[in-house]
Design an enzyme around this catalytic site. Structure first.
Site, PDB file in Angstrom:
ATOM      1  CB  CYS A  71      -0.927   0.034   1.218  1.00 47.13           C
ATOM      2  SG  CYS A  71      -1.813   1.616   1.347  1.00 47.13           S
ATOM      3  CB  CYS A  82       1.001   1.857   4.586  1.00 45.32           C
ATOM      4  SG  CYS A  82      -0.594   1.057   4.945  1.00 45.32           S
ATOM      5  CG  HIS A  88      -4.268  -0.436   4.866  1.00 49.37           C
ATOM      6  ND1 HIS A  88      -3.751   0.059   3.679  1.00 49.37           N
ATOM      7  CD2 HIS A  88      -5.077  -1.471   4.523  1.00 49.37           C
ATOM      8  CE1 HIS A  88      -4.235  -0.661   2.662  1.00 49.37           C
ATOM      9  NE2 HIS A  88      -5.034  -1.602   3.156  1.00 49.37           N
ATOM     10  CG  ASN A 102     -13.361   8.164  -7.102  1.00 47.89           C
ATOM     11  OD1 ASN A 102     -14.318   8.920  -7.204  1.00 47.89           O
ATOM     12  ND2 ASN A 102     -12.322   8.200  -7.915  1.00 47.89           N
ATOM     13  CG  HIS A 130      -4.160   3.927   3.540  1.00 46.37           C
ATOM     14  ND1 HIS A 130      -3.130   3.313   4.221  1.00 46.37           N
ATOM     15  CD2 HIS A 130      -4.399   5.076   4.200  1.00 46.37           C
ATOM     16  CE1 HIS A 130      -2.744   4.081   5.228  1.00 46.37           C
ATOM     17  NE2 HIS A 130      -3.513   5.163   5.237  1.00 46.37           N
ATOM     18  CG  HIS A 152      -6.871   7.558  -0.791  1.00 40.78           C
ATOM     19  ND1 HIS A 152      -7.307   6.250  -0.812  1.00 40.78           N
ATOM     20  CD2 HIS A 152      -6.779   7.929  -2.093  1.00 40.78           C
ATOM     21  CE1 HIS A 152      -7.447   5.839  -2.065  1.00 40.78           C
ATOM     22  NE2 HIS A 152      -7.139   6.834  -2.856  1.00 40.78           N
ATOM     23  CD  GLN A 157      -7.929  10.422  -6.819  1.00 40.66           C
ATOM     24  OE1 GLN A 157      -7.201  10.805  -7.715  1.00 40.66           O
ATOM     25  NE2 GLN A 157      -8.819   9.466  -6.991  1.00 40.66           N
TER      26      GLN A 157
END
Lengths: 361, 361
Positions: free
Chosen positions: A80, A83, A141, A181, A192, A194, A196
């Site tokens: 990942c 991480c 994560h 998304n 993980h 997150h 954008q």
């Protein structure tokens, strides 16, 4: 290659800037100053050079990022890149053993500030000179935005605000859109937690249309807030309202509107930051409760495009992709070909069902 | 409840109209007159009453068809409502033991000619009084359009032409769009080869934008045909051209353009009907050859909206959903939230790869 700043904000935080081996600037946001030593950073890649082509029929730019196919970095199976990275560990985007909230430019972006020399073609072309960033909510994560502490959620909002300020400060940028998304049904392979942030060098077609819509219906925001009282409310408090718009296009679509006009979250006071931050968590937790499974969705933060700060009210739209426990919403011929959405639940019923399972924490 | 007509057309065919038990008119198109006896028709359902709500921000109609949730008919597991129905067999939409091409109104439509009394709300509403039809290409459940004989493919095109004429003849209809959703990735659960036809009581937003685009770039059609010679061609003959537009938004997007201007296929001569019909089959077969698996896609027939017959050239757009053998194109934050498409293969390369596997039959 690293500096640390104590930021004067409605809720104080610290910002560390670290320049990665390939020149990208990683930002670490924390309630505590981040002073950990650097561990293993990723190897540099060839600088991307995406371009735009004009679609004369739809009258919109299309982004071509063909370098995205040429990724050579071969990480281990369970890798990942978001991480934290221990000393001597496998390299990652955030080369520190821990962090609170992190933001960095996308390694394979659809937009790049120094994009140049687009190909000459039979249609207009341009460098795709916007910016694409990744915002990581936590070093954990297995977490999710909704599971974060209220204070960490507020820090994520503050990171958005900081990025809005910087990105809108770039002369070519016209519109900045943070989004998330979520779920494999939306194409997410990186689990993980997150989001954008895309900073466009043009006002994208959906936003152009919305801007025109707000100009034509200046009372839309207050009308929606009033309709929340008529059965469309999902959750909220004195400062923020979550509601189903009476013209929802997606099943269980929810919008979050501040109760007073803001062009963007950058003018929120501390109470608004806290209210907004926790309401996003409540809405996503409510979605997950609706069908007792994580709801695949797109979350979009819509702040005013540059120059439209007096017209375009900041709000959030959640576009979920489940109509029922095992029924996906597909965007097929009618939606793609005509641009017209077909909905089989009435917005009033969506709101009622969401209120029935609402997570108030 | 049934009549049979020999139709005078560039390629002669026969049309039988049969009124189903719930009043819907089933049309059977054949090179041979259809004279088989009626077998088992479906039981009637409550007449649907969909409505439209105006989305003031996106400035578009949204269709609400809430009756679609209330389907009570419980067919057997392997049931296909589009298959022919033997005497004494389980009822289906086409209650005959065989047929060539069939068209009937959708049983659970998003638009219904006699829709009425939309709810009064805080936003404008209207009856969703368009029409939704289903077009079945063959009685063979296991076939596909590409596998049909050239003559049957031509008959499908003639059925489209007949439906264009009738539906554009309805006073409230502004735009008619035949299309096919293909593959589970696009949400198709009914595998019997078929398409749909939507007749809208308004010009949908994508088509409105395209119409404006054709007005602003009147040479677009001829420009595209010229660019086909510059490496963007996929297949074609003297009458029709399949090509990748230089501003493709979807991976391996292909358009079919007639070599002379037509507002719709209704003005095709016999040779154009045959060329167009077989080229659709060649393009879909080429897609299936590209990754050696059926390509999920949306096929859209764009004819001129009512009143724009001198401006809007008829053409077909194929929107495929595979970027690579096992990589789907997703429409996520950037596409849904901004309306901007991110593409990672250059259109020139798409055309080259499609030509490499082109099926010419």
């Amino acid at each position: 290659m690293s500096d640390l700043e104590a930021v004067d904000a409605p809720i104080a935080y610290h910002l560390r800037r670290y320049t990665k081996t390939d020149g990208r600037v990683l930002r670490l946001y924390g309630r505590q100053p981040h002073t950990l030593p650097v561990t293993e950073d990723l190897p540099p890649v060839d600088p991307p050079n995406p371009h735009l082509r004009w679609h004369p029929l739809r009258q919109e730019w299309v982004i071509y990022a063909t370098h995205r196919q040429a990724r050579t970095f071969m990480p281990p199976a369970e890798y990942c890149p978001l991480c934290p990275v221990a000393e001597g560990g496998f390299p990652g985007e955030i080369p520190f053993a821990d962090f609170e909230v992190a933001v960095f430019p996308n390694r394979f972006p659809g937009m790049q500030a120094d994009a140049h020399d687009p190909p000459g073609l039979g249609v207009p072309t341009a460098p795709s000179n916007g910016l694409c960033e990744v915002l990581v909510y936590t070093s954990d994560h297995e977490a999710s935005y909704a599971a974060l502490s209220a204070d960490r959620q507020a820090l994520v909002v503050q990171a958005w605000i900081d990025r809005y300020r910087d990105l809108l400060g770039e002369s070519q940028v016209q519109f900045v859109m943070p989004f998330e998304n979520r779920g494999e049904a939306v194409g997410v392979t990186l689990h993980h937690p997150h989001g954008q942030i895309y900073a466009f060098p043009f006002i994208p077609p959906v936003v152009e249309r919305m801007l025109d819509g707000f100009r034509k219906t200046p009372d839309l925001r207050s009308d929606l807030l009033r309709q929340a009282d008529d059965g469309l409310a999902v959750a909220g408090d004195d400062r923020m309202q979550a509601l189903v718009p009476p013209f929802a296009r997606f099943p269980f679509e929810v919008w979050i509107l501040p109760k007073v006009f803001h062009a963007g979250p950058w003018s929120f006071d501390a109470a608004e930051i806290r209210s907004f931050a926790t309401l996003i968590g409540k809405v996503t937790a409510t979605y997950d409760a609706l069908f007792d499974r994580p709801m695949p969705l797109i979350m979009l933060l819509y702040a005013a495009p540059k120059g439209a700060e007096h017209v375009f009210p900041f709000h959030v739209q959640f576009l979920p992709f489940l109509r029922d426990t095992n029924k996906r919403k597909f965007l097929a011929g009618c939606e793609q070909g005509a641009g017209t959405f077909l909905v089989d639940v009435a917005p009033e019923d969506m709101a009622g069902r969401l209120r029935d399972v609402a997570v108030t924490r």
